[in-house]
Design an enzyme around this catalytic site. Sequence first.
Site, PDB file in Angstrom:
ATOM      1  N   ASN A 101       0.806  -1.242   0.000  1.00  0.00           N
ATOM      2  CA  ASN A 101       0.000   0.000   0.000  1.00  0.00           C
ATOM      3  C   ASN A 101       0.828   1.275   0.000  1.00  0.00           C
ATOM      4  O   ASN A 101       0.425   2.269  -0.590  1.00  0.00           O
ATOM      5  CB  ASN A 101      -0.996  -0.028   1.169  1.00  0.00           C
ATOM      6  CG  ASN A 101      -0.318  -0.267   2.485  1.00  0.00           C
ATOM      7  OD1 ASN A 101       0.813  -0.765   2.543  1.00  0.00           O
ATOM      8  ND2 ASN A 101      -0.976   0.075   3.552  1.00  0.00           N
ATOM      9  N   GLU A 120       4.755  -4.720  11.984  1.00  0.00           N
ATOM     10  CA  GLU A 120       3.763  -3.653  11.764  1.00  0.00           C
ATOM     11  C   GLU A 120       2.580  -4.306  11.064  1.00  0.00           C
ATOM     12  O   GLU A 120       2.656  -4.617   9.872  1.00  0.00           O
ATOM     13  CB  GLU A 120       4.360  -2.558  10.872  1.00  0.00           C
ATOM     14  CG  GLU A 120       5.443  -1.746  11.531  1.00  0.00           C
ATOM     15  CD  GLU A 120       4.931  -0.852  12.653  1.00  0.00           C
ATOM     16  OE1 GLU A 120       3.710  -0.682  12.777  1.00  0.00           O
ATOM     17  OE2 GLU A 120       5.769  -0.350  13.410  1.00  0.00           O
ATOM     18  N   CYS A 173      -3.208   0.915   6.862  1.00  0.00           N
ATOM     19  CA  CYS A 173      -3.313   0.109   8.080  1.00  0.00           C
ATOM     20  C   CYS A 173      -3.903   0.870   9.257  1.00  0.00           C
ATOM     21  O   CYS A 173      -4.615   0.307  10.073  1.00  0.00           O
ATOM     22  CB  CYS A 173      -1.940  -0.416   8.453  1.00  0.00           C
ATOM     23  SG  CYS A 173      -0.710   0.896   8.538  1.00  0.00           S
ATOM     24  N   GLU A 223       8.374   1.667  14.696  1.00  0.00           N
ATOM     25  CA  GLU A 223       9.161   2.266  13.639  1.00  0.00           C
ATOM     26  C   GLU A 223       9.207   3.772  13.922  1.00  0.00           C
ATOM     27  O   GLU A 223       8.348   4.319  14.608  1.00  0.00           O
ATOM     28  CB  GLU A 223       8.538   1.982  12.267  1.00  0.00           C
ATOM     29  CG  GLU A 223       8.561   0.487  11.977  1.00  0.00           C
ATOM     30  CD  GLU A 223       8.405   0.107  10.522  1.00  0.00           C
ATOM     31  OE1 GLU A 223       7.411   0.515   9.913  1.00  0.00           O
ATOM     32  OE2 GLU A 223       9.289  -0.622  10.013  1.00  0.00           O
TER      33      GLU A 223
END
Length: 506
Positions: A166, A263, A297, A476
């Site tokens: 994505n 993630e 997400c 992250e």
Amino acid sequence: MEARRALIRKAVNACCGRQGFNFVDGRRCEPTDSTGQIKVTEPATGLPLCSFGSSGERDVADAVASAKAAFAQWSQMACTERGRILINAGSKIRENLEFLAHLEVKDNGKPIWEARVDILSCADAFEYFGGVVPSVAGQHIPVGGDSFAIVSREPLGVVAGIGAWNFPMQTCTWKVAPALACGNTFVYKPSPLTPMTALALADILIEVGVPKGSYNVIQGDGETGSLLCHHPDVAKVSFTGSVLTGSKVMAAAAAGIKKVTLELGGKSPLIIFDDADMKNAVKAALMANFLTQGEVCSNGTRVFVQKGIYKDFMKNLIEATKKLKIGDPFEEDTTVGATISKEHAEKVLRYVESAKSEGAVVECGGERCVLPPPLDGGYYLSPCVLTSCTDDMKVVKEEVFGSILSVLTFSEEDEVIDRANATHFGLAGGVFTKDIQRAFRVVKRVQAGTLWINTYNLYPPSLPFGGYKQSGLGRENGTAVLEQYTQTKTVYVEGGDVDCGPLYQE
Ligand code: NDP
């Protein structure tokens, strides 16, 4: 302007037509041990984009060996020097913004204006980590008398990255920029649906002086990803993708006691109280649901609206949603581009059907729009707003990863917090209210890694990002990520004679 655009399109087409989709030891190459051919289609048109071999065991081994060999040089470089090189990578990305943004649209189908934002955020990340890394220091700890200890921060070695489709270049950069900054070397496997920009990044990194072998790309499917996770010389795996694959990656990493960052998915709440600024709340609901065709997400797909403003909010939201322009993602005024693939579009449409069958009302969208040739082979879905939703509907419980916004109503603050937390995900969430004390009460109690107050879906690289619960492990970005790509070494220095008690007799 048109001439420049034509030149960029030509460069993008040439890039997709080049041979060698792997990048190992500083050069493009074909897999030597391919396990099958991967054919990539352009989401905007459904036409073939490129094709390459899925990398096999020998390819993975070569890429890891190349990263292992480069580690000796890259990790020993002064961190100011490494930082300078990475800041230069950020500048190079800015110089090549139009080319990279067009390449991203070709690969992913998102609108060009969004692709520009994504690519600029990659430049930001290289500049941020290049700037931050020289200040990463260890500790000096007195332990009594003239003795002391030094705690130094050292890189891990070879890091493997595996990404989703994505945000192809951004996902890659969020891993590579901090990992390289900390002195690690890298092997990245992009999603087979979006192979291009991770490869373009390899050219940029070589151009600015990252030593060959420090960043490698191997293309392939899940089997390639699995080989990478199992390779004994990989010290850490950083993964972005679904919960299901994330648990497989974690299991593979566990077998080798490797470090892991995950993630994963989300089903985040966006909570709008009666006193919210209406226009901003509507804008945020759009940002929380319809960017990148809803394939985000952290999307706030469960929009909880307090009953007092429900009618007014719905009127504004539906009006604004109907104004979104579905079209050619390369056109400047397009706001809804192409879904990544036919299969994924069909999955999203199945969620609309399931919602209807469970009693939800489709206020707008939720259909495929067939655009005129050459876009007629692309899968363009109209953004969908659902009302009469309940917490137990499939569309409200599961991650759709497409543009479906479910509206739920609520009365009380405690009630909405409980409902917001009733999910195994915990990636993000948002709250809209002018009452600052209520805003802080809510964000404190919502179980998620990132919360926004009076905005949604913003993530500068200086802020840690990651999930609670099944949305992930580790973080992250921000300085938090530096701990994820380093390990500490403690050195105890004796300042006097060795004291071993009665063990030693003169
Ligand atoms: P997948 O989990 O299906 O795939 C992610 C990557 O893992 C792909 O490159 C895939 O290759 C690879 N892979 C598959 N099997 C294995 C395996 N056994 N070992 C190692 N690698 C493997 O996710 P999607 O690509 O479909 O991405 C969508 C998901 O990603 C959504 O759930 C979304 O929420 C999440 N996501 C999370 C983000 C976050 O930061 N939290 C950001 C973006 C997305 P292949 O495609 O060939 O199977």
